[in-house]
Scaffold this motif. Sequence first.
Motif, PDB file in Angstrom:
ATOM      1  N   PRO A 109      47.916 -12.268  48.336  1.00 50.75           N
ATOM      2  CA  PRO A 109      47.265 -12.997  47.254  1.00 50.75           C
ATOM      3  C   PRO A 109      46.854 -12.052  46.119  1.00 50.75           C
ATOM      4  O   PRO A 109      46.567 -10.876  46.360  1.00 50.75           O
ATOM      5  CB  PRO A 109      46.035 -13.621  47.915  1.00 50.75           C
ATOM      6  CG  PRO A 109      45.894 -13.000  49.251  1.00 50.75           C
ATOM      7  CD  PRO A 109      47.153 -12.268  49.585  1.00 50.75           C
ATOM      8  N   ALA A 110      46.825 -12.579  44.914  1.00 47.78           N
ATOM      9  CA  ALA A 110      46.562 -11.749  43.728  1.00 47.78           C
ATOM     10  C   ALA A 110      45.193 -11.071  43.771  1.00 47.78           C
ATOM     11  O   ALA A 110      45.001  -9.998  43.200  1.00 47.78           O
ATOM     12  CB  ALA A 110      46.678 -12.607  42.477  1.00 47.78           C
ATOM     13  N   GLU A 111      44.239 -11.691  44.460  1.00 50.23           N
ATOM     14  CA  GLU A 111      42.863 -11.172  44.455  1.00 50.23           C
ATOM     15  C   GLU A 111      42.680  -9.902  45.279  1.00 50.23           C
ATOM     16  O   GLU A 111      41.632  -9.263  45.217  1.00 50.23           O
ATOM     17  CB  GLU A 111      41.885 -12.224  45.005  1.00 50.23           C
ATOM     18  CG  GLU A 111      41.928 -13.564  44.324  1.00 50.23           C
ATOM     19  CD  GLU A 111      42.862 -14.553  45.026  1.00 50.23           C
ATOM     20  OE1 GLU A 111      42.460 -15.712  45.162  1.00 50.23           O
ATOM     21  OE2 GLU A 111      43.975 -14.153  45.420  1.00 50.23           O
ATOM     22  N   CYS A 112      43.667  -9.556  46.095  1.00 47.15           N
ATOM     23  CA  CYS A 112      43.464  -8.487  47.082  1.00 47.15           C
ATOM     24  C   CYS A 112      43.383  -7.101  46.452  1.00 47.15           C
ATOM     25  O   CYS A 112      44.242  -6.727  45.654  1.00 47.15           O
ATOM     26  CB  CYS A 112      44.600  -8.485  48.092  1.00 47.15           C
ATOM     27  SG  CYS A 112      44.203  -9.438  49.537  1.00 47.15           S
ATOM     28  N   PRO A 113      42.386  -6.300  46.855  1.00 44.86           N
ATOM     29  CA  PRO A 113      42.370  -4.892  46.448  1.00 44.86           C
ATOM     30  C   PRO A 113      43.447  -4.112  47.187  1.00 44.86           C
ATOM     31  O   PRO A 113      44.037  -4.616  48.152  1.00 44.86           O
ATOM     32  CB  PRO A 113      40.973  -4.429  46.874  1.00 44.86           C
ATOM     33  CG  PRO A 113      40.630  -5.306  48.043  1.00 44.86           C
ATOM     34  CD  PRO A 113      41.276  -6.636  47.752  1.00 44.86           C
ATOM     35  N   ALA A 160      42.654  -5.570  57.592  1.00 44.38           N
ATOM     36  CA  ALA A 160      41.766  -4.503  57.117  1.00 44.38           C
ATOM     37  C   ALA A 160      40.422  -4.409  57.837  1.00 44.38           C
ATOM     38  O   ALA A 160      39.623  -3.534  57.531  1.00 44.38           O
ATOM     39  CB  ALA A 160      41.533  -4.605  55.611  1.00 44.38           C
ATOM     40  N   ASP A 161      40.174  -5.295  58.792  1.00 46.69           N
ATOM     41  CA  ASP A 161      38.974  -5.157  59.624  1.00 46.69           C
ATOM     42  C   ASP A 161      39.305  -5.667  61.029  1.00 46.69           C
ATOM     43  O   ASP A 161      38.520  -6.371  61.651  1.00 46.69           O
ATOM     44  CB  ASP A 161      37.807  -5.939  59.027  1.00 46.69           C
ATOM     45  CG  ASP A 161      36.456  -5.491  59.590  1.00 46.69           C
ATOM     46  OD1 ASP A 161      36.353  -4.336  60.062  1.00 46.69           O
ATOM     47  OD2 ASP A 161      35.494  -6.288  59.551  1.00 46.69           O
ATOM     48  N   GLY A 182      41.161  -8.207  53.902  1.00 42.20           N
ATOM     49  CA  GLY A 182      42.327  -8.302  53.040  1.00 42.20           C
ATOM     50  C   GLY A 182      42.463  -7.111  52.114  1.00 42.20           C
ATOM     51  O   GLY A 182      41.641  -6.901  51.221  1.00 42.20           O
ATOM     52  N   VAL A 183      43.481  -6.285  52.352  1.00 39.28           N
ATOM     53  CA  VAL A 183      43.762  -5.149  51.473  1.00 39.28           C
ATOM     54  C   VAL A 183      45.273  -4.939  51.504  1.00 39.28           C
ATOM     55  O   VAL A 183      45.938  -5.309  52.473  1.00 39.28           O
ATOM     56  CB  VAL A 183      43.000  -3.879  51.926  1.00 39.28           C
ATOM     57  CG1 VAL A 183      43.603  -3.278  53.195  1.00 39.28           C
ATOM     58  CG2 VAL A 183      42.925  -2.830  50.823  1.00 39.28           C
TER      59      VAL A 183
END
Length: 270
Positions: A109-113, A160-161, A182-183
Motif C-alpha cells: 500500500p502507498a502509505e507504507c514506510p 515488520a512486527d 507494515g514496512v
Amino acid sequence: PDKPAEWNVRIDEVRETPTSVLGFGVRDGRRVVLKLTQNAADERHSGAVLRAFRGDGAVRIYESEIGAVLLERLDPGEELVNLVKRGADDEATTILAQVIAKLANHTTPAECPTVADWGKGFERYVRSGDAQIPYGLVKQAQAVFEHLTSSQRATMLLHADLHHYNVLFDRERGWTAIDPKGVVGELEYEVGALLRNPVELPELFTNRATLERRLEILTTLLPLDPTRALKWSFAQAVLSAIWTLEDDHILEPDNSALQLARTLKPMLRE
C-alpha cells in the motif's frame, strides 16, 4: 465516530491494552474484533496493510479507517508464545517461517514506510545526545543497517512486527498473524522481530545456541541469505532499544534487545 453503531457491531466484551481498546462482539452472525488504536503511529495504517495481505497468513479485515479496524475473531486465539513456554521453540520457529512465507510477495500500500525511513532512528538518537546505549554500538548498527538498506534485493510488503505474540491459532485457519506495522524491505528484514522474542524469556533468545538453531530453521524453510538475516537482526536489535527510549520507556541496564545485539555482534565476523 461511534464505530460499533456505524459498522453494525454488537460489542459483548471490552479489553484495553497499552496502545488500544479491543471490542469483542458480533456482526451479521459472525464473531468479530473491533480494534481502536490510541496514538500508536506505527499501527495507524494497519487496515491498509491487512487489506494488502488479503487474508494470506494474516487476520481478515472487514472495515477500516485510520485508527480503527474491524477484524475476524480468531478462535481460540492462543498465542504462539505458549509453544515456546512448553519447550517447543523449534516448532514455533517453523510456524513463524510458514507464516512469513504466506505473507511474502503482496502488493505494497502507498502509505507504507520503507526500512530506510525506519533507519532514520539511528541519526535521531545520535543527535539527541542520549548516552544510555553505547555510542560505538549505535554507530556500528547504523553502518550495518545503511549498508543493508542500500544493497537490498527484491523488496516487498513486510509485517515488520512478526513475533510469538502476534501469531494466534484459529481452529479453521491455523496459525495466523495479527497487528502488522507494515514496512517495505527485503525478506531477510522480517526475521528480526521474532529473534528478539519472546520478551519474557530473554535467557532463551539471547542464547547463541538458540539463535543459531532458529536461523538454521528459518534459512532452511525460507529463501533467505543467512548473513543478511543475521546482520539485519543485529542492527534491528539496537534500533529496537532506540525505539524503547523514543516511546518514553525506561531502558533497563539488562535490556534484552541490547543483550541480543551483543550476542549477535561476534557472529557477524564469522
